[in-house]
Design a protein around this motif. Sequence first.
Motif, PDB file in Angstrom:
ATOM      1  N   GLY A  18       0.809  -1.204   0.000  1.00  0.00           N
ATOM      2  CA  GLY A  18       0.000   0.000   0.000  1.00  0.00           C
ATOM      3  C   GLY A  18       0.847   1.261   0.000  1.00  0.00           C
ATOM      4  N   THR A  19       1.911   1.232   0.777  1.00  0.00           N
ATOM      5  CA  THR A  19       2.825   2.375   0.824  1.00  0.00           C
ATOM      6  C   THR A  19       3.499   2.579  -0.520  1.00  0.00           C
ATOM      7  OG1 THR A  19       3.219   2.039   3.188  1.00  0.00           O
ATOM      8  CG2 THR A  19       4.867   3.303   1.973  1.00  0.00           C
ATOM      9  N   GLU A  20       3.920   1.495  -1.144  1.00  0.00           N
ATOM     10  CA  GLU A  20       4.571   1.584  -2.445  1.00  0.00           C
ATOM     11  C   GLU A  20       3.612   2.136  -3.502  1.00  0.00           C
ATOM     12  OE1 GLU A  20       7.196  -1.259  -5.470  1.00  0.00           O
ATOM     13  OE2 GLU A  20       5.850  -2.176  -4.002  1.00  0.00           O
ATOM     14  N   TYR A  21       2.369   1.711  -3.458  1.00  0.00           N
ATOM     15  CA  TYR A  21       1.378   2.200  -4.414  1.00  0.00           C
ATOM     16  C   TYR A  21       1.232   3.715  -4.320  1.00  0.00           C
ATOM     17  CZ  TYR A  21      -3.273   3.336  -6.238  1.00  0.00           C
ATOM     18  OH  TYR A  21      -4.324   3.931  -6.897  1.00  0.00           O
ATOM     19  N   VAL A  22       1.067   4.217  -3.112  1.00  0.00           N
ATOM     20  CA  VAL A  22       0.890   5.651  -2.923  1.00  0.00           C
ATOM     21  C   VAL A  22       2.163   6.409  -3.309  1.00  0.00           C
ATOM     22  CG1 VAL A  22       0.471   7.470  -1.226  1.00  0.00           C
ATOM     23  CG2 VAL A  22      -0.858   5.353  -1.139  1.00  0.00           C
ATOM     24  N   ALA A  23       3.321   5.919  -2.879  1.00  0.00           N
ATOM     25  CA  ALA A  23       4.584   6.596  -3.170  1.00  0.00           C
ATOM     26  C   ALA A  23       4.852   6.651  -4.668  1.00  0.00           C
ATOM     27  CB  ALA A  23       5.727   5.894  -2.446  1.00  0.00           C
ATOM     28  N   ASP A  24       4.577   5.564  -5.371  1.00  0.00           N
ATOM     29  CA  ASP A  24       4.811   5.538  -6.817  1.00  0.00           C
ATOM     30  C   ASP A  24       3.901   6.523  -7.542  1.00  0.00           C
ATOM     31  OD1 ASP A  24       6.736   3.627  -6.505  1.00  0.00           O
ATOM     32  OD2 ASP A  24       5.508   1.946  -7.207  1.00  0.00           O
ATOM     33  N   LEU A  25       2.656   6.665  -7.057  1.00  0.00           N
ATOM     34  CA  LEU A  25       1.688   7.519  -7.743  1.00  0.00           C
ATOM     35  C   LEU A  25       1.840   8.994  -7.377  1.00  0.00           C
ATOM     36  CD1 LEU A  25      -0.725   7.471  -9.712  1.00  0.00           C
ATOM     37  CD2 LEU A  25      -2.218   7.334  -7.708  1.00  0.00           C
ATOM     38  N   LEU A  26       1.994   9.267  -6.080  1.00  0.00           N
ATOM     39  CA  LEU A  26       2.003  10.651  -5.611  1.00  0.00           C
ATOM     40  C   LEU A  26       3.403  11.207  -5.394  1.00  0.00           C
ATOM     41  CD1 LEU A  26      -0.955  10.585  -3.037  1.00  0.00           C
ATOM     42  CD2 LEU A  26      -1.017  10.981  -5.513  1.00  0.00           C
ATOM     43  N   ILE A 215      -5.658  14.158  -7.276  1.00  0.00           N
ATOM     44  CA  ILE A 215      -4.730  14.791  -6.350  1.00  0.00           C
ATOM     45  C   ILE A 215      -3.756  15.671  -7.115  1.00  0.00           C
ATOM     46  CG2 ILE A 215      -3.053  14.416  -4.495  1.00  0.00           C
ATOM     47  CD1 ILE A 215      -5.692  13.177  -3.795  1.00  0.00           C
ATOM     48  N   ASP A 216      -3.588  16.904  -6.666  1.00  0.00           N
ATOM     49  CA  ASP A 216      -2.562  17.778  -7.227  1.00  0.00           C
ATOM     50  C   ASP A 216      -1.247  17.489  -6.516  1.00  0.00           C
ATOM     51  OD1 ASP A 216      -1.614  19.819  -8.928  1.00  0.00           O
ATOM     52  OD2 ASP A 216      -1.724  21.260  -7.278  1.00  0.00           O
ATOM     53  N   THR A 217      -0.195  17.184  -7.261  1.00  0.00           N
ATOM     54  CA  THR A 217       1.111  16.838  -6.705  1.00  0.00           C
ATOM     55  C   THR A 217       2.177  17.722  -7.357  1.00  0.00           C
ATOM     56  OG1 THR A 217       2.001  15.210  -8.286  1.00  0.00           O
ATOM     57  CG2 THR A 217       0.226  14.465  -6.816  1.00  0.00           C
ATOM     58  N   PRO A 218       3.393  17.745  -6.813  1.00  0.00           N
ATOM     59  CA  PRO A 218       4.473  18.494  -7.454  1.00  0.00           C
ATOM     60  C   PRO A 218       4.784  18.004  -8.866  1.00  0.00           C
ATOM     61  CG  PRO A 218       5.041  17.986  -5.185  1.00  0.00           C
ATOM     62  CD  PRO A 218       3.803  17.204  -5.501  1.00  0.00           C
ATOM     63  N   HIS A 219       4.306  16.815  -9.200  1.00  0.00           N
ATOM     64  CA  HIS A 219       4.576  16.229 -10.525  1.00  0.00           C
ATOM     65  C   HIS A 219       3.334  16.236 -11.411  1.00  0.00           C
ATOM     66  CE1 HIS A 219       8.271  14.967  -8.595  1.00  0.00           C
ATOM     67  NE2 HIS A 219       7.557  14.369  -7.672  1.00  0.00           N
ATOM     68  N   GLY A 220       2.342  17.068 -11.059  1.00  0.00           N
ATOM     69  CA  GLY A 220       1.136  17.148 -11.853  1.00  0.00           C
ATOM     70  C   GLY A 220      -0.037  16.469 -11.148  1.00  0.00           C
ATOM     71  N   GLN A 221      -1.168  16.452 -11.806  1.00  0.00           N
ATOM     72  CA  GLN A 221      -2.362  15.850 -11.229  1.00  0.00           C
ATOM     73  C   GLN A 221      -2.335  14.331 -11.409  1.00  0.00           C
ATOM     74  OE1 GLN A 221      -5.837  17.813 -12.831  1.00  0.00           O
ATOM     75  NE2 GLN A 221      -5.230  19.819 -12.028  1.00  0.00           N
ATOM     76  N   LYS A 222      -2.631  13.620 -10.329  1.00  0.00           N
ATOM     77  CA  LYS A 222      -2.634  12.159 -10.328  1.00  0.00           C
ATOM     78  C   LYS A 222      -3.969  11.666  -9.790  1.00  0.00           C
ATOM     79  CE  LYS A 222       1.809  12.193 -11.392  1.00  0.00           C
ATOM     80  NZ  LYS A 222       2.334  11.728 -12.690  1.00  0.00           N
ATOM     81  N   THR A 223      -4.368  10.476 -10.223  1.00  0.00           N
ATOM     82  CA  THR A 223      -5.651   9.902  -9.792  1.00  0.00           C
ATOM     83  C   THR A 223      -5.436   8.643  -8.979  1.00  0.00           C
ATOM     84  OG1 THR A 223      -6.808  10.797 -11.724  1.00  0.00           O
ATOM     85  CG2 THR A 223      -7.877   8.996 -10.530  1.00  0.00           C
ATOM     86  N   LEU A 224      -5.863   8.696  -7.724  1.00  0.00           N
ATOM     87  CA  LEU A 224      -5.923   7.499  -6.880  1.00  0.00           C
ATOM     88  C   LEU A 224      -7.189   6.752  -7.219  1.00  0.00           C
ATOM     89  CD1 LEU A 224      -4.985   8.921  -3.350  1.00  0.00           C
ATOM     90  CD2 LEU A 224      -3.689   7.191  -4.596  1.00  0.00           C
ATOM     91  N   ALA A 225      -7.072   5.447  -7.370  1.00  0.00           N
ATOM     92  CA  ALA A 225      -8.256   4.634  -7.697  1.00  0.00           C
ATOM     93  C   ALA A 225      -8.107   3.253  -7.081  1.00  0.00           C
ATOM     94  CB  ALA A 225      -8.403   4.537  -9.215  1.00  0.00           C
TER      95      ALA A 225
END
Length: 225
Positions: A18-26, A215-225
Amino acid sequence: MKLTIDHLVIAAADLASGTEYVADLLGIAPQGGGAHPRMGTHNRVLGMADGVYLEVIAIDPDAPAPERPRWFGLDQGAMRARLEQGPFLAHWAARVEAPLDLTHMQAEHPDRIAPVIPMMRGDLRWRLTVPDDGSLPVWREAGHTVGDGLLPTLIQWDVDTYPGVSLPRQPLKLLRLTGHHPQAGLLRQGLTWMGADTLIDLEQTDGPPRLTALIDTPHGQKTLA
């Protein structure tokens, strides 16, 4: 009721995935958190803007089985089968704030609001709604039942320094929370009754129910799903 988005819930088979999923995306990894002995789970957390935070939650393999079903449907077959496919945005929680009292609200509407249970971890004290069977919240109307993680769990913090306040705020901002559901109209009735209809957008879909968060991130907008 007038509610506020408290946190997003990423369910995972284990905290590492779960941590890896969030870190990779955000681009930022959840940290800290702790154990919930009463539920046999543990978590990691990530602070975001506007007092919203993200929680990665999983069954704690080192904890004894709880005396009751775990929350968020983690003991149920459908959830376990879904988690075999990987971590996902399973749910969200909406905060009840004083002068409203969650326990009193539930006592007035036991057919609409699930039982309220007290929880604690370290200096944190809170109450939240958890059905007796541990399932995700549902709305029942005219013989129909909807939920699927899109109706929020209600939470009330009994301390001033709850995670939305105390967690370091990372450069992340929730822009939009969206529920996709084949019975969006019925789901909207439940959200409106709860006072949560302005917190989440609903889209009618022919596919399976799902929750997404832009989610707005320093690397652009990302979508958690």
